[in-house]
Design a protein around this motif. Structure first.
Motif, PDB file in Angstrom:
ATOM      1  N   GLU A   1       0.472 -56.371   0.172  1.00 53.66           N
ATOM      2  CA  GLU A   1       1.877 -56.444  -0.253  1.00 53.66           C
ATOM      3  C   GLU A   1       2.751 -55.416   0.449  1.00 53.66           C
ATOM      4  OE1 GLU A   1       1.352 -57.900  -4.840  1.00 53.66           O
ATOM      5  OE2 GLU A   1       1.761 -55.803  -4.455  1.00 53.66           O
ATOM      6  N   LYS A   2       4.018 -55.814   0.646  1.00 56.02           N
ATOM      7  CA  LYS A   2       5.058 -54.908   1.134  1.00 56.02           C
ATOM      8  C   LYS A   2       6.230 -55.035   0.176  1.00 56.02           C
ATOM      9  CE  LYS A   2       3.824 -55.582   5.951  1.00 56.02           C
ATOM     10  NZ  LYS A   2       4.256 -56.119   7.232  1.00 56.02           N
TER      11      LYS A   2
ATOM     12  N   SER B   1      12.768 -56.443  -2.467  1.00 56.88           N
ATOM     13  CA  SER B   1      12.124 -57.494  -1.698  1.00 56.88           C
ATOM     14  C   SER B   1      10.625 -57.332  -1.851  1.00 56.88           C
ATOM     15  CB  SER B   1      12.530 -57.430  -0.224  1.00 56.88           C
ATOM     16  OG  SER B   1      11.978 -56.278   0.369  1.00 56.88           O
ATOM     17  N   HIS B   2       9.946 -58.435  -1.739  1.00 52.86           N
ATOM     18  CA  HIS B   2       8.499 -58.438  -1.927  1.00 52.86           C
ATOM     19  C   HIS B   2       7.900 -59.440  -0.964  1.00 52.86           C
ATOM     20  CE1 HIS B   2       4.837 -59.952  -4.033  1.00 52.86           C
ATOM     21  NE2 HIS B   2       4.645 -58.665  -4.184  1.00 52.86           N
ATOM     22  N   GLN B   3       6.880 -59.033  -0.263  1.00 50.79           N
ATOM     23  CA  GLN B   3       6.170 -59.972   0.597  1.00 50.79           C
ATOM     24  C   GLN B   3       4.681 -59.833   0.335  1.00 50.79           C
ATOM     25  OE1 GLN B   3       7.322 -60.170   4.666  1.00 50.79           O
ATOM     26  NE2 GLN B   3       5.936 -61.849   5.084  1.00 50.79           N
ATOM     27  N   ASN B   4       4.088 -60.929  -0.102  1.00 52.91           N
ATOM     28  CA  ASN B   4       2.654 -60.998  -0.344  1.00 52.91           C
ATOM     29  C   ASN B   4       2.205 -62.340   0.211  1.00 52.91           C
ATOM     30  OD1 ASN B   4       0.059 -60.623  -1.183  1.00 52.91           O
ATOM     31  ND2 ASN B   4       0.478 -60.913  -3.356  1.00 52.91           N
ATOM     32  N   GLY B   5       2.062 -62.406   1.511  1.00 55.26           N
ATOM     33  CA  GLY B   5       1.772 -63.664   2.182  1.00 55.26           C
ATOM     34  C   GLY B   5       2.897 -63.990   3.139  1.00 55.26           C
ATOM     35  N   PRO B   6       2.973 -65.249   3.572  1.00 54.21           N
ATOM     36  CA  PRO B   6       3.943 -65.602   4.615  1.00 54.21           C
ATOM     37  C   PRO B   6       5.398 -65.667   4.144  1.00 54.21           C
ATOM     38  CG  PRO B   6       2.732 -67.548   3.929  1.00 54.21           C
ATOM     39  CD  PRO B   6       2.112 -66.368   3.221  1.00 54.21           C
TER      40      PRO B   6
ATOM     41  N   LEU C   1       9.511 -60.504 -11.995  1.00 56.15           N
ATOM     42  CA  LEU C   1      10.606 -59.538 -11.960  1.00 56.15           C
ATOM     43  C   LEU C   1      10.682 -58.815 -10.622  1.00 56.15           C
ATOM     44  CD1 LEU C   1      12.810 -57.865 -13.335  1.00 56.15           C
ATOM     45  CD2 LEU C   1      11.010 -56.346 -14.120  1.00 56.15           C
ATOM     46  N   LEU C   2       9.538 -58.508 -10.059  1.00 54.44           N
ATOM     47  CA  LEU C   2       9.510 -57.661  -8.874  1.00 54.44           C
ATOM     48  C   LEU C   2       9.479 -58.428  -7.554  1.00 54.44           C
ATOM     49  CD1 LEU C   2       7.098 -54.948 -10.233  1.00 54.44           C
ATOM     50  CD2 LEU C   2       9.575 -54.837  -9.997  1.00 54.44           C
ATOM     51  N   CYS C   3       9.563 -59.747  -7.574  1.00 54.81           N
ATOM     52  CA  CYS C   3       9.599 -60.528  -6.335  1.00 54.81           C
ATOM     53  C   CYS C   3      10.857 -60.169  -5.547  1.00 54.81           C
ATOM     54  CB  CYS C   3       9.601 -62.020  -6.657  1.00 54.81           C
ATOM     55  SG  CYS C   3       8.002 -62.628  -7.148  1.00 54.81           S
ATOM     56  N   LEU C   4      10.750 -60.073  -4.205  1.00 57.53           N
ATOM     57  CA  LEU C   4      11.865 -59.513  -3.450  1.00 57.53           C
ATOM     58  C   LEU C   4      12.125 -60.016  -2.004  1.00 57.53           C
ATOM     59  CD1 LEU C   4      10.656 -56.037  -4.541  1.00 57.53           C
ATOM     60  CD2 LEU C   4      12.319 -57.401  -5.712  1.00 57.53           C
TER      61      LEU C   4
END
Length: 187
Positions: free
Chosen positions: A106-107, A126-131, A12-15
Motif C-alpha cells: 500500500e501507498k 489517496s490510497h493505492q493497493n493494486g493497480p 474511509l481511508l481509500c484515496l
C-alpha cells in the motif's frame, strides 16, 4: 508499522488519483491541528466506500504528532454494537500538512487541504493497493454541527478533485465510542 484495516476503515481511508496536485494548508501548524476531530462527511471513489457509505456513522479521530513531525491518528469507529480502534501513522513528507504512509504493497497520501484549527478541517487522502488508486475528501469538525456553508465549501472542494455528489455521505452522529472500552455509549 503494519496496519490491518477491516473494510469499513478501508472505505474511509481509500484515496488519490496518480499525479493529482492537491494543495496543502499554507503555514500549517501541527500544534493547533492536534486534538480530537469528528468525521462529519466524506466523499470517495473507493468501491468499498461506495458500497458501505449509506450505513456508515461518524467516527472520532485523535491526532497527535511525534517529535520527528509524523502524524499519528487514532480512530474510534462505531460498528454495529461495539467500537473498533485503528492506529495510523503517516510520515512527514517534507511539507507541513502533507504526510505519506507505506506498508507493502500500500501507498497512502494525506494532505490537510484547509483548516481553521478551531472548528473544521478538510483532509484529502489517496490510497493505492493494486493497480487502481482511489481518493477521498473528508470533513472533520471539532464539535458536531456541520453548517450549510461549510458543507457547501466541502462540496465545491470534492468536485474540484473529480468526486461527485453521489460519492458523498453526510455521516450521522453516533453514540460515543470511549477509548479502551470497546463499547458504545449513548449521546
Amino acid at each position: 508499522m503494519k496496519v490491518m484495516l477491516p473494510s469499513l476503515a478501508l472505505a474511509l481511508l481509500c484515496l488519490l488519483r496518480a499525479g493529482a496536485e492537491v494543495p496543502v494548508q499554507l503555514d500549517f501548524k501541527t500544534e493547533k491541528f492536534a486534538g480530537t476531530w469528528h468525521l462529519a462527511a466524506a466523499a470517495s471513489d473507493c468501491p468499498v466506500f461506495l458500497k458501505m457509505k449509506d450505513g456508515m456513522k461518524s467516527s472520532t479521530a485523535t491526532v497527535s504528532f511525534t517529535p520527528e513531525g509524523n502524524l499519528s491518528m487514532k480512530l474510534l469507529w462505531p460498528m454495529l454494537d461495539n467500537c473498533q480502534k485503528f492506529d495510523l501513522l503517516f510520515q512527514q513528507s517534507g511539507q507541513a500538512g502533507h504526510y505519506t504512509g507505506r506498508s507493502a504493497p500500500e501507498k497512502r497520501d494525506l494532505r490537510v487541504v484547509e483548516t481553521d484549527y478551531s472548528s473544521f478541517a478538510i483532509v484529502y487522502q489517496s490510497h493505492q493497493n493494486g493497480p487502481e488508486p482511489s481518493i477521498s475528501l473528508q470533513l472533520f469538525l471539532r464539535a458536531w454541527d456541520p453548517s450549510p456553508e461549510l458543507l457547501q465549501k466541502f462540496k465545491q472542494l470534492f468536485s474540484s478533485v473529480g468526486l461527485t455528489e453521489d460519492m458523498m455521505v453526510i455521516l450521522p452522529k453516533s453514540g460515543e465510542c470511549k477509548e479502551g472500552t470497546g463499547s458504545m455509549h449513548g449521546p
